[in-house]
Design an enzyme around this catalytic site. Sequence first.
Site, short mmCIF file in Angstrom:
data_model
loop_
_atom_site.label_atom_id
_atom_site.label_comp_id
_atom_site.label_asym_id
_atom_site.label_seq_id
_atom_site.Cartn_x
_atom_site.Cartn_y
_atom_site.Cartn_z
N ARG A 34 -8.99 76.94 24.01
CA ARG A 34 -8.00 76.13 23.29
C ARG A 34 -8.47 75.14 22.49
O ARG A 34 -7.87 75.08 21.40
CB ARG A 34 -7.17 75.51 24.66
CG ARG A 34 -6.21 74.55 24.02
CD ARG A 34 -5.04 74.06 24.87
NE ARG A 34 -5.46 73.96 26.29
CZ ARG A 34 -6.16 72.77 26.63
NH1 ARG A 34 -6.56 71.76 25.97
NH2 ARG A 34 -6.35 72.95 28.11
N TYR B 131 13.17 76.13 5.09
CA TYR B 131 13.20 77.04 5.97
C TYR B 131 14.04 76.85 7.21
O TYR B 131 13.87 75.63 7.84
CB TYR B 131 11.84 77.39 6.55
CG TYR B 131 11.93 78.69 7.46
CD1 TYR B 131 12.08 80.04 7.09
CD2 TYR B 131 11.37 78.39 8.69
CE1 TYR B 131 11.77 81.06 8.02
CE2 TYR B 131 11.30 79.52 9.76
CZ TYR B 131 11.36 80.63 9.32
OH TYR B 131 11.56 81.73 10.17
N ASP C 207 5.15 72.88 2.63
CA ASP C 207 5.04 74.05 3.03
C ASP C 207 4.79 75.09 1.89
O ASP C 207 5.79 75.40 1.10
CB ASP C 207 6.34 74.36 3.91
CG ASP C 207 6.49 75.76 4.55
OD1 ASP C 207 5.67 76.59 4.10
OD2 ASP C 207 7.16 76.02 5.56
N LYS D 248 3.34 85.23 6.66
CA LYS D 248 3.97 85.93 5.59
C LYS D 248 2.66 86.35 4.77
O LYS D 248 2.06 87.37 4.72
CB LYS D 248 4.99 84.84 4.75
CG LYS D 248 5.73 84.10 5.74
CD LYS D 248 6.66 85.05 6.35
CE LYS D 248 7.57 84.42 7.47
NZ LYS D 248 8.04 83.03 7.16
C1 LIG Z 1 8.38 81.98 8.20
C2 LIG Z 1 8.41 80.63 7.59
C3 LIG Z 1 8.08 79.52 8.26
C4 LIG Z 1 8.00 79.51 10.07
O1 LIG Z 1 6.78 80.57 10.30
P1 LIG Z 1 6.66 81.48 11.47
O2 LIG Z 1 5.01 81.99 11.44
O3 LIG Z 1 7.77 82.38 11.66
O4 LIG Z 1 6.82 80.39 12.65
C5 LIG Z 1 8.03 78.26 8.07
N1 LIG Z 1 8.30 77.96 6.73
C6 LIG Z 1 8.49 79.15 5.92
C7 LIG Z 1 8.69 78.78 4.38
C8 LIG Z 1 8.66 80.22 6.32
O5 LIG Z 1 8.97 81.37 5.51
#
Ligand SMILES: *Cc1c(COP(=O)(O)O)cnc(C)c1O
Length: 409
Positions: free
Chosen positions: A65, A117, A189, A214
């Site tokens: 962890r 998001y 982000d 992504k």
């Molecule tokens: C998908 C996404 C998230 C969340 O990420 P997860 O891996 O699904 O928890 C946060 N911000 C953006 C812009 C995203 O496209």
Amino acid sequence: MSKPPHNGPDSPASRGLSSLHPQTLAVHAGVEHDPLTGAVMTPIYQTSTYAQEDVGVHRGYEYSRTDNPTRTALQRAMATLEGGRHALAFSSGMAAIDTVFRLLSPGDHVVCGNDVYGGTFRLFDKILKKQGLEFSYVATGDIDEVAAALRPTTQLVWLETPTNPLLRLTDIAAVAALTRQHGARLGVDNTFASPALQRPLELGADLVVHSTTKYLGGHSDVVGGVVVVNDDRLYEDLKFLQNGIGAVPGPMDCFLTLRGLKTLSLRLAAHCANALEIARFLEAHPVVERVIYPFLESHPQHALAKRQMAGGGGIISFVVEGGAEVAHEVARSTRLFTLAESLGGVESLIEVPAVMTHAAVAESALAVDPGLIRISVGIEHAGDLIADLGSALSLAHKRSSVAAGVSGG
Ligand SMILES: *Cc1c(COP(=O)(O)O)cnc(C)c1O
């Protein structure tokens, strides 16, 4: 003597890499040949614990962890790619964001983009608000709106650029300057752009987060998140939280993400080239009303896009004539574009945000046009993708004109 795992730009794997081109960095960053066997690829260290040489004497790894060598390699790679000193990996993008917000205390105020998001908005509005954090939602693309929302208690400004699904941009350097002047931090982000197109830390941001699910993983086969920072103290605080909360990724997931990273530059170049060609095709198409893509001259923030991003990205949003009905017909008629949520993988996806990814905000001010279609353009051949979209558009349009003719007669 226990030494902490090398985790920053001073590690052997990252030393001297900063002068290299991102395409080279994507292949080499963070990865050291395995000291035990010489294995070229970082092994999947599928272990929870580590033998100690003597009581309290270990080689930097005690418990997975806290630290795991496969995760260390991923963290080093991400720090290097984002041009930061430190990175921390998490079990999902949401876990990464949640951990960042544990830096705050009840009564602290956050200025947040008004079309972030959906999962991020849910975390803030349904979970963190109950814990005493205060949020103001503004269009971060308008610097005056950001300035007006700042309060003495504002600790953090949080934004996405480009946003989802309307691909609105924010001038990161301008907001960073404003935020710093106010004594607050800026978090970006960077999921939609990836470090191949945009590096917010270099523009003055304090924290960068990603859903590595992504573009970074890139193959739609693993869920993960990461936080990248420059400040040593901020890193220590986040490292404490990463271990204290424990939303860490397993070694297999780190390995998959690390493997995805190696082709980041190549993939993003292909995503961007395909997307620009498709955006131009859609813009010229008679049944398409409007196309939103940052690198189209028609995008209202085209100049900012060119200045801030190395490419327009892989996401296109567009509105078809005939509203929701035709949009649904298009989305169910494509063959190469899979009808699915998510984005950033090598394969092309299509969705209708109003009833899929953005259904939760349908009744709010953030509701999107029911006729809006979002596509995540993959790395297939552009000609095949265009032919697929072209036939779906004409099929949907033909069906809707027939339907209109019948009901009209
Ligand atoms: C998908 C996404 C998230 C969340 O990420 P997860 O891996 O699904 O928890 C946060 N911000 C953006 C812009 C995203 O496209």
